[in-house]
Enzyme design. Structure first.
Site, PDB file in Angstrom:
ATOM      1  CG  HIS A 264      -1.954  -1.093   1.156  1.00 49.75           C
ATOM      2  ND1 HIS A 264      -2.382  -1.777   2.274  1.00 49.75           N
ATOM      3  CD2 HIS A 264      -2.628  -1.625   0.114  1.00 49.75           C
ATOM      4  CE1 HIS A 264      -3.281  -2.679   1.926  1.00 49.75           C
ATOM      5  NE2 HIS A 264      -3.447  -2.610   0.613  1.00 49.75           N
TER       6      HIS A 264
ATOM      7  CD  GLU B 293      -0.800   0.236   4.801  1.00 51.19           C
ATOM      8  OE1 GLU B 293      -0.174  -0.848   4.756  1.00 51.19           O
ATOM      9  OE2 GLU B 293      -2.036   0.307   4.844  1.00 51.19           O
TER      10      GLU B 293
ATOM     11  CG  HIS C 139       0.559  -4.293   5.019  1.00 55.29           C
ATOM     12  ND1 HIS C 139      -0.278  -3.943   3.983  1.00 55.29           N
ATOM     13  CD2 HIS C 139       1.132  -5.477   4.640  1.00 55.29           C
ATOM     14  CE1 HIS C 139      -0.215  -4.860   3.027  1.00 55.29           C
ATOM     15  NE2 HIS C 139       0.643  -5.802   3.405  1.00 55.29           N
TER      16      HIS C 139
ATOM     17  CD  GLU D 108      -1.301  -4.144   9.339  1.00 56.68           C
ATOM     18  OE1 GLU D 108      -1.091  -2.909   9.411  1.00 56.68           O
ATOM     19  OE2 GLU D 108      -1.886  -4.681   8.381  1.00 56.68           O
TER      20      GLU D 108
END
Length: 668
Positions: free
Chosen positions: A255, A258, A398, A490
């Site tokens: 993404h 990110e 991410h 994450e």
């Protein structure tokens, strides 16, 4: 009278000769004309040294030059209006500060060469070769050819021929500066800043060049806007697969907004190279026994959009203050496709067939129908990549929370958005996720009043579908289509953290990044051979109780991550008997156990084929109707990107009114 007439004729003849001589003599040079190159030399006069007056070369370690120069440019005015001089004046801007001022000084040594005794002295070839080796990656990063006037064989000479080093003064200054700040012991120095796409490419190529014996860069494809999806590889044998050496990959910036993962992977590449050279035994062991692939940015187009918005929001003239919408701007690619929803949904196929007793959830072919939808070029490139390289484990980075998730990401019940949906390798996935989370500075922290506090009771890890469910994810595709086990990391709640936070984030994640790569050396590995000792490609290695097999690589080698304990492992292939072995893996085992198989050929009776083996022609069907190629050409034309488009830097030179420098185009 006759004598006087002859004398008078002689005087007139001599006067005519003198007049012609005076009339044809070169005009007197006014003060300053010689410097400007306005004085043309007569046939008898030779070029002479003159004071050097050129703005971008005024810091050269000499004060006199000569015309014509090494490019046969005959005056200062001709030099100042040339493409060569324009190029050396914009090196710093084009290359993002790389190789400055080395390139400019080297170029000046050709454009305004040093003059001694009315003779041009050529610069040293060895200096040119050193600069070219250090800086060629920067030109490759912007798709520019190495300038012809820096041809080390053409315009530079050897020490024996009498040359001078135009960078000698610069090196002396740098050595003095380094002597003042040099640490007592060698150490890795990383600049913890954000990198533009060009700077990222330059840094990766510079790193690979510095560690060329253990590293290389390669492109797996291009984004819609034509940016390279550049990978840097580390291995004892870069560019080739070594027998029994496991392969690992890291993917960042899927993404585009990110960005922390992207920067961490750029830092990691620099760290691996530097520490290997410094003799760090841990890093040397890791690289000598593992093939590591790092793709810092899977979505460079999206990153560019997100970074531009952040830059605008930080503009001091922006009265409204920062307005960056970090949850949306730049998330998708240039087609507005979310790349982590764009992979084939093989998870639904696995769920629909799981009640079949003989069904195995591995190497599921891509349905032909998938190719008739929108397939992003970035997705296409990554799919081809993971089908080509026998990856064992992987992590995708991410931002948005602080947790490690693992497959499946799609809920096993369509109406349940948060449902625990394990794979057959649940134990191994939890072990991988725990490896990263536990090594992270605070991901597994029990404190709930923090980013990621929601997952504190789980130790900072969670099954993907149990967090939230979505189809078309990259991790599920890795698991169901290849041997690779991929987790999703994450990295934090801030998708685009402030630059001053980057060093702290590196410290929080460095150990986790290293520990995860080292964890590939668990479970078992080996070679499946025939009776002649030749490896069998595509043989299956099965573990009783786990309905997912892995297949052998080109030379018959395999890697199977397993949790500690007793396992019944078998190997089989079409046309061969099945061989089964009992394996015990101690809980504290530090390296993968070696388990080889030798299979005997067998003639199968009609109708008795091993139904467990997928039809290879079905699995090998990858975009069988060339739908991606047709679709991509259509999208490219719509976006105005033609195959003959010039690089972005072309506008620097195309508006000068002079001859266009086609010699700067790499494909020319």
């Amino acid at each position: 009278m006759e004598y006087k007439w002859i004398t008078m004729n002689s005087i007139i003849f001599m006067f005519n000769i003198f007049a012609i001589s005076v009339w044809s003599a070169p005009p007197r040079c006014e003060p300053g004309d010689e410097i400007l190159g306005r004085c043309r030399e007569s046939a008898e006069e030779k070029p002479r040294c003159a004071e050097m007056v050129l703005g971008y070369c005024d810091d050269m370690p000499y004060s006199q030059s000569i015309f014509p120069n090494l490019l046969d440019q005959r005056s200062r005015q001709e030099v100042e209006t040339s493409i060569e001089y324009l190029l050396l004046s914009v090196f710093n801007s084009l290359l993002g500060g790389e190789c400055n001022p080395d390139l400019r000084l080297l170029s000046c040594s050709v454009v305004v060469p040093r003059c001694d005794h009315d003779r041009a002295v050529k610069p040293c070839r060895s200096t040119c070769e050193q600069v070219r080796k250090s800086c060629i990656h920067a030109f490759e990063g912007i798709q520019m050819a190495w300038p012809y006037f820096l041809d080390c064989d053409r315009f530079f000479v050897s020490d024996e021929e009498g040359c001078y080093d135009p960078l000698e003064g610069l090196r002396a200054t740098q050595e003095v500066a380094l002597a003042d700040i040099a640490p007592e012991e060698p150490s890795t120095i990383i600049q913890f800043i954000y990198h533009s796409n060009t700077q990222m490419v330059n840094m990766l190529k510079k790193t690979a060049s510095r560690c060329s014996h253990i590293s290389r860069t390669y492109s797996i494809g291009r984004s819609l806007e034509g940016k390279d999806l550049l990978v840097i590889e580390f291995s004892e044998n870069p560019g080739g697969h070594d027998l029994l050496e496991p392969e690992v990959k890291y993917i960042g910036n899927m993404h585009g907004n990110e960005v922390l993962g992207r920067e961490l992977l750029i830092y990691l590449a620099q760290y691996l190279c530097s520490e290997y050279l410094l003799g760090n035994e841990r890093i040397q062991t890791l690289i000598n026994t593992t093939r590591i692939h790092i793709l810092p940015s899977m979505n460079p187009d999206g990153y560019e959009l997100a970074a531009a918005e952040v830059e605008d929001s930080n503009d001091p003239e922006n009265q409204e203050g920062p307005r960056y919408d970090g949850w949306t701007s730049g998330r998708t690619n240039a087609q507005n496709i979310d790349l982590n929803r764009n992979f084939p949904d093989l998870t639904s196929i696995a769920y629909s067939r799981r009640r079949n007793r003989r069904y195995r959830s591995n190497h599921i072919p891509i349905p032909d129908s998938y190719w008739f939808g929108k397939v992003a070029p970035e997705t296409y490139a990554v799919m081809k990549w993971i089908r080509t390289v026998p990856f064992v484990i992987s992590a995708s980075f991410h931002s948005g929370d602080l947790v490690v998730t693992y497959p499946f990401d799609l809920s096993r019940h369509p109406s349940e958005g948060k449902m625990f949906s394990p794979t057959p390798d649940e134990q191994v996935f939890k072990q991988l996720a725990r490896t990263y989370a536990d090594a992270h500075a605070d991901m597994a922290d029990k404190n709930t009043d923090r980013c990621g506090g929601t997952f504190a009771s789980n130790g900072g890890i969670i099954n993907g579908a149990q967090w939230y469910s979505f189809p078309g994810g990259m991790s599920d595709f890795n698991y169901l289509h290849t041997n690779c086990l991929e987790i999703t990391v994450e990295l934090g709640c801030d998708k685009f953290p402030a630059e001053e936070e980057l060093y702290n984030e590196w410290k929080r994640n460095k150990e986790a990044l290293l520990s995860f790569m080292e964890s590939v050396h668990r479970g078992i590995k080996g070679i499946v051979k025939d009776q002649k000792g030749k490896g069998i490609k595509g043989a299956r290695v099965s573990v009783r109780g786990i309905r997912r097999d892995i297949t052998t690589a080109e030379e018959g080698d395999y890697w199977r991550l397993l949790a500690p304990g007793v396992h019944i492992v078998s190997a089989h292939a079409p046309g061969y008997t099945r061989v089964t072995k009992k394996v015990f893996l101690p809980s504290r085992m530090q390296q993968a156990g070696r388990v080889d198989f030798q299979l005997k050929p067998v003639v199968l009776e009609p109708g008795m084929e091993d139904l467990d083996i997928p039809l290879t022609d079905t699995y090998d069907r990858f975009d069988p109707y060339n739908q991606f190629e047709r679709y991509t050409l259509s999208e490219t034309h719509q976006s105005g990107e033609g195959g003959s488009e010039k690089p972005w830097w072309w506008s620097y030179f195309s508006q000068t009114g002079g001859a266009t420098p086609n010699w700067l185009l790499r494909n020319n």
